[in-house]
Design an enzyme around this catalytic site. Structure first.
Site, mmCIF file in Angstrom:
data_model
loop_
_atom_site.group_PDB
_atom_site.id
_atom_site.type_symbol
_atom_site.label_atom_id
_atom_site.label_comp_id
_atom_site.label_asym_id
_atom_site.label_seq_id
_atom_site.Cartn_x
_atom_site.Cartn_y
_atom_site.Cartn_z
ATOM 1 N N ASN A 1 41.911 40.216 36.639
ATOM 2 C CA ASN A 1 40.085 39.870 36.580
ATOM 3 C C ASN A 1 39.326 40.301 37.727
ATOM 4 O O ASN A 1 38.455 40.465 37.747
ATOM 5 C CB ASN A 1 40.007 39.288 35.074
ATOM 6 C CG ASN A 1 39.747 38.452 35.965
ATOM 7 O OD1 ASN A 1 41.496 37.505 36.102
ATOM 8 N ND2 ASN A 1 39.096 37.036 35.447
ATOM 9 N N GLN B 1 41.854 43.720 30.583
ATOM 10 C CA GLN B 1 41.046 43.955 31.944
ATOM 11 C C GLN B 1 41.639 45.887 31.913
ATOM 12 O O GLN B 1 40.816 47.157 32.358
ATOM 13 C CB GLN B 1 41.559 43.551 33.019
ATOM 14 C CG GLN B 1 40.205 42.401 33.320
ATOM 15 C CD GLN B 1 39.016 42.632 33.426
ATOM 16 O OE1 GLN B 1 38.161 43.570 33.325
ATOM 17 N NE2 GLN B 1 38.829 41.721 32.879
ATOM 18 N N ALA C 1 36.991 43.553 22.900
ATOM 19 C CA ALA C 1 36.555 45.379 22.832
ATOM 20 C C ALA C 1 35.330 44.714 23.890
ATOM 21 O O ALA C 1 34.998 46.041 24.412
ATOM 22 C CB ALA C 1 36.052 45.136 21.222
ATOM 23 N N HIS C 2 34.654 44.061 23.514
ATOM 24 C CA HIS C 2 33.495 43.889 24.832
ATOM 25 C C HIS C 2 33.920 43.941 26.439
ATOM 26 O O HIS C 2 32.786 44.185 27.175
ATOM 27 C CB HIS C 2 32.818 42.322 25.023
ATOM 28 C CG HIS C 2 33.470 41.016 25.979
ATOM 29 N ND1 HIS C 2 33.752 40.813 26.859
ATOM 30 C CD2 HIS C 2 35.287 40.337 24.918
ATOM 31 C CE1 HIS C 2 33.609 39.681 27.435
ATOM 32 N NE2 HIS C 2 34.617 38.829 26.592
ATOM 33 N N THR D 1 37.991 35.689 6.542
ATOM 34 C CA THR D 1 37.173 36.897 6.581
ATOM 35 C C THR D 1 37.226 37.715 7.561
ATOM 36 O O THR D 1 36.214 36.976 8.406
ATOM 37 C CB THR D 1 35.689 36.227 5.946
ATOM 38 O OG1 THR D 1 36.305 36.198 4.539
ATOM 39 C CG2 THR D 1 35.240 37.888 5.445
ATOM 40 N N CYS E 1 33.188 33.103 33.934
ATOM 41 C CA CYS E 1 33.550 31.154 33.948
ATOM 42 C C CYS E 1 33.069 30.748 34.797
ATOM 43 O O CYS E 1 32.887 29.126 34.784
ATOM 44 C CB CYS E 1 34.344 30.671 32.929
ATOM 45 S SG CYS E 1 36.084 31.738 33.286
HETATM 46 N N1 PLP Z 1 42.075 37.825 29.821
HETATM 47 C C1 PLP Z 1 41.242 38.440 30.985
HETATM 48 C C2 PLP Z 1 42.182 38.790 31.722
HETATM 49 C C3 PLP Z 1 40.272 38.354 31.150
HETATM 50 O O1 PLP Z 1 39.582 38.590 31.764
HETATM 51 C C4 PLP Z 1 39.096 37.919 29.720
HETATM 52 C C5 PLP Z 1 37.578 37.609 29.973
HETATM 53 O O2 PLP Z 1 36.964 37.142 30.315
HETATM 54 C C6 PLP Z 1 40.046 36.873 28.889
HETATM 55 C C7 PLP Z 1 40.886 36.911 28.851
HETATM 56 C C8 PLP Z 1 39.286 36.141 27.308
HETATM 57 O O3 PLP Z 1 38.917 37.169 26.864
HETATM 58 P P1 PLP Z 1 37.826 37.299 25.286
HETATM 59 O O4 PLP Z 1 36.644 37.007 26.231
HETATM 60 O O5 PLP Z 1 37.607 37.780 24.501
HETATM 61 O O6 PLP Z 1 38.154 35.894 24.880
#
Ligand code: PLP
Length: 375
Positions: A151, A179, A200-201, A237, A327
């Site tokens: 990522n 990704q 999904a986002h 749910t 993050c």
């Molecule tokens: N794994 C990777 C490689 C990501 O880029 C992300 C999101 O930043 C995640 C896991 C975490 O995903 P989620 O936002 O669905 O918890």
């Protein structure tokens, strides 16, 4: 001021068509899918049609798709269950995984006294496959957890090759595919992987929903308890509107894949050329020929003093990029991924992750570079 969003690896803009589908479900299909009356049956039917459509995208059966709140939950579930249910005694991973995997493994290591080994990373950000094979030659029940597309720097793992190596060594294989799902095709009859996760986002769907692919025959227990939803594997749910939104986003991502991939790849090439023309000594982090088409990570030839100001200055002009995963991007600590691949000099310089979507244009890139020149 026109705002420019170049942080699509952090999250993406929802497609209008996805919002439309979600609104329809929220207003008309509010039954609980576990209820046996007509409202519930209707929601249940929508849920199962969604599952079927997602499974079809990967050439798997519906029962291998389990809906979750996103990829962090799915990664936690799989890693935890590999130890508790599948009795693995060792996890092989890498230092450049997302924290949803790395931090989970660190906790599990303490809690269950399992062995954790890290595959060496080459200077271009790819996995040292010989080292993986060497580690696997020790005969211990093992889960290999290696991400598909990184990522931060966009390096790509060959899932088929790693899957075959894991199979030869009787190890389970989990890949964080957050990704890449919705951005490249997968035929899971050809790729010997046991577990994949999606969110999904990351592909223009809603936040707070994702899924795990769990290969048929691999038996896991749930991470938490309280209901029989998802065949008892993921109680709670189901978020029907989110699942419908995710399904629509995935269907559209695959329908439009070739055209959007070309647009984004061209934009990435354009950005590299423009950056190279504008800044002497700019470097692409990771191997530029082997990184994924929507992620570009560059080390800027700026002084260390400018590192703290750069995102702020871009943000003031309405431009969103990042320094690492979302993050960490507010932190001045170098990213754990770049720390693995950059030399002592380069790690002090500012690096930026620019991540594209089909919504971006060359005008966005020109505006971004103009602002960068002024810093
Ligand atoms: N794994 C990777 C490689 C990501 O880029 C992300 C999101 O930043 C995640 C896991 C975490 O995903 P989620 O936002 O669905 O918890």
């Amino acid at each position: 001021m026109k705002k420019i969003y170049l942080d699509n690896a952090a999250t993406t803009q929802i497609r209008p068509e996805v919002i439309q589908e979600m609104v329809k479900v929220m207003s008309e299909e509010y039954g609980n899918p576990s209820s046996t009356h007509s409202f519930g049956r209707s929601s249940k039917s929508i849920l199962e049609l969604s599952r079927k459509s997602i499974a079809k995208c990967f050439n798997v059966s519906s029962q291998e798709i389990i809906f979750t709140s996103g990829a962090t939950e799915a990664n936690n579930w799989i890693l935890n269950s590999a130890i508790v249910d599948l009795k693995v005694e060792r996890i092989i991973t890498s230092k450049i995984e997302h924290h949803a995997v790395l931090h989970t493994i660190e906790i599990l290591e303490k809690k269950h006294a399992i062995k954790v080994e890290y595959v060496k990373i080459k200077p271009d950000g790819t996995i040292d496959i010989n080292h993986l094979v060497e580690l696997l030659s020790e005969n211990i029940p093992t889960l290999v957890s290696l991400m598909h597309v990184n990522n931060e720097i966009g390096t790509v793992l060959d899932l088929e090759e790693i899957g075959k190596i894991c199979k030869q060594h009787h190890a389970y294989f989990h890949s964080d595919t957050v990704q890449s799902i919705g951005k490249t095709t997968f035929d899971l009859q050809e790729i010997p992987v046991d577990f994949l996760v999606a969110s999904a986002h990351k592909f223009h769907g809603p936040k707070g929903v994702g899924f795990a692919f769990i290969r048929k025959g691999v038996l896991l227990n749930p991470l938490f308890y309280g209901g029989e939803q998802e065949k008892g594997l993921r109680p709670g749910t189901e978020s029907v509107h989110n699942i419908v939104g995710m399904t629509k986003a995935l269907e559209m991502a695959y329908q439009l894949l070739e055209e959007e991939k070309k647009h984004i790849s061209d934009l990435k090439k354009y950005t590299i050329n423009q950056l190279q023309d504008s800044f002497d000594g700019i470097k692409v982090n990771g191997n530029p020929d082997h990184t994924f088409y929507n992620i570009l990570n560059v080390c800027l030839p700026f002084s260390e003093a400018k590192t703290s100001m750069i995102l702020f200055n871009l943000d003031m002009k309405g431009i969103a990029v990042s320094r690492g995963s979302a993050c960490q991007s507010g932190s001045l600590k170098p990213s754990h991924v770049l720390a693995e691949i950059l030399n002592d000099d380069d790690i002090k310089k500012p690096s930026l992750r620019i991540s594209f979507s089909h919504f971006n244009t060359t005008e966005d890139i020109d505006a971004f570079i103009e602002v960068l020149k002024g810093i």
